[in-house]
Design an enzyme around this catalytic site. Structure first.
Site, PDB file in Angstrom:
ATOM      1  N   GLY A  46       0.826  -1.198   0.000  1.00 23.36           N
ATOM      2  CA  GLY A  46       0.000   0.000   0.000  1.00 23.36           C
ATOM      3  C   GLY A  46       0.860   1.248   0.000  1.00 23.36           C
ATOM      4  N   GLN A  51       3.067  10.049   1.078  1.00 21.31           N
ATOM      5  CA  GLN A  51       4.371   9.368   1.126  1.00 21.31           C
ATOM      6  C   GLN A  51       5.249   9.722  -0.063  1.00 21.31           C
ATOM      7  OE1 GLN A  51       2.535   5.290   1.958  1.00 21.31           O
ATOM      8  NE2 GLN A  51       4.459   5.190   3.082  1.00 21.31           N
ATOM      9  N   CYS A  95       5.909  -0.075   7.128  1.00 27.42           N
ATOM     10  CA  CYS A  95       5.564   1.059   6.273  1.00 27.42           C
ATOM     11  C   CYS A  95       6.777   1.398   5.418  1.00 27.42           C
ATOM     12  CB  CYS A  95       5.201   2.243   7.160  1.00 27.42           C
ATOM     13  SG  CYS A  95       4.806   3.749   6.255  1.00 27.42           S
ATOM     14  N   LEU A  96       6.550   1.695   4.144  1.00 25.08           N
ATOM     15  CA  LEU A  96       7.671   2.034   3.262  1.00 25.08           C
ATOM     16  C   LEU A  96       8.368   3.321   3.730  1.00 25.08           C
ATOM     17  CD1 LEU A  96       6.120   1.198  -0.239  1.00 25.08           C
ATOM     18  CD2 LEU A  96       7.826  -0.120   1.037  1.00 25.08           C
ATOM     19  N   HIS A 137      -4.306   1.545   7.440  1.00 20.96           N
ATOM     20  CA  HIS A 137      -2.961   2.131   7.493  1.00 20.96           C
ATOM     21  C   HIS A 137      -2.821   3.282   6.488  1.00 20.96           C
ATOM     22  CE1 HIS A 137       1.597   1.619   7.762  1.00 20.96           C
ATOM     23  NE2 HIS A 137       1.463   2.335   6.666  1.00 20.96           N
ATOM     24  N   GLU A 138      -3.296   3.051   5.258  1.00 19.22           N
ATOM     25  CA  GLU A 138      -3.141   4.074   4.215  1.00 19.22           C
ATOM     26  C   GLU A 138      -4.042   5.281   4.484  1.00 19.22           C
ATOM     27  OE1 GLU A 138      -0.575   3.705   2.567  1.00 19.22           O
ATOM     28  OE2 GLU A 138      -0.330   1.564   2.922  1.00 19.22           O
ATOM     29  N   HIS A 141      -2.565   7.586   6.894  1.00 19.14           N
ATOM     30  CA  HIS A 141      -1.570   8.497   6.299  1.00 19.14           C
ATOM     31  C   HIS A 141      -2.215   9.807   5.850  1.00 19.14           C
ATOM     32  CE1 HIS A 141       2.312   6.516   6.158  1.00 19.14           C
ATOM     33  NE2 HIS A 141       1.812   5.409   5.621  1.00 19.14           N
TER      34      HIS A 141
HETATM   35 ZN    ZN Z   1       2.697   3.575   5.540  1.00 15.41          ZN
END
Ligand code: ZN
Length: 167
Positions: A46, A51, A95-96, A137-138, A141
């Site tokens: 995701g 991000q 998380c990236l 999660h997304e 963000h």
């Molecule tokens: Zn993330």
């Protein structure tokens, strides 16, 4: 499509509330295409627009709950909102934007999301298990929330290596 740089947790932009998308134009399509390319190169599940430095309410999520033999696919969610959630899951999340670190986060087991597609059409989609976790999660963000502020604790290196952890 082009890969975009992923901001890491030190960037203030990751902690800001994102504005709704109002123009469903080629610029939005480019953003979503680039996010797809970036996610696939990073092998993530995701990615949210903030991000990659764009403070707008758009995310993509990889649907991994597919029948055997079928391909996983990306769901694009513009201005997403969770309209139903139930159940609970407790597990490791990463998380990236927080490379190499994982923490234990409690999430609903099932969510229903209402969103717009890249052309502004409304739709609803359901997520179960990892997909539900990913939707939550997304969407966090978009509200400036990084999982590290929600997790009950981070996993130690030992736990990461063994793949086992205690609640
Ligand atoms: Zn993330």
């Amino acid at each position: 499509m082009a890969r975009r740089n992923i901001l890491t947790k030190e960037e203030p932009g990751l902690y800001k509330n994102c504005r709704p998308v109002t123009d469903f134009n080629p610029r939005l399509h480019q953003l979503l295409d680039d996010m797809r390319e970036t996610l696939s190169q990073e092998n993530g599940v995701g990615l949210a627009a903030p991000q990659v430095g764009v403070l707008r309410r758009a995310v993509i999520v990889l649907e991994t709950n597919v029948p055997e033999g079928e391909e996983e696919y990306i769901i694009e969610l513009v201005n997403p909102e969770i309209i139903e959630s139930d159940g609970e899951q407790y597990g490791a999340e990463g998380c990236l934007s927080v490379p190499g670190e994982y923490g234990l986060v409690r999430r609903p087991m099932h969510v229903r999301v209402r969103a717009q597609d890249r052309n502004g059409e409304y739709f609803e989609v359901e997520g179960e298990g990892l997909t539900a976790r990913c939707f939550c999660h997304e969407i966090d963000h978009l509200n400036g929330i990084v999982f590290t502020s929600k997790c009950e604790r981070m996993l130690t290196e030992e736990e990461l290596e063994s793949g086992k952890f205690n609640e």
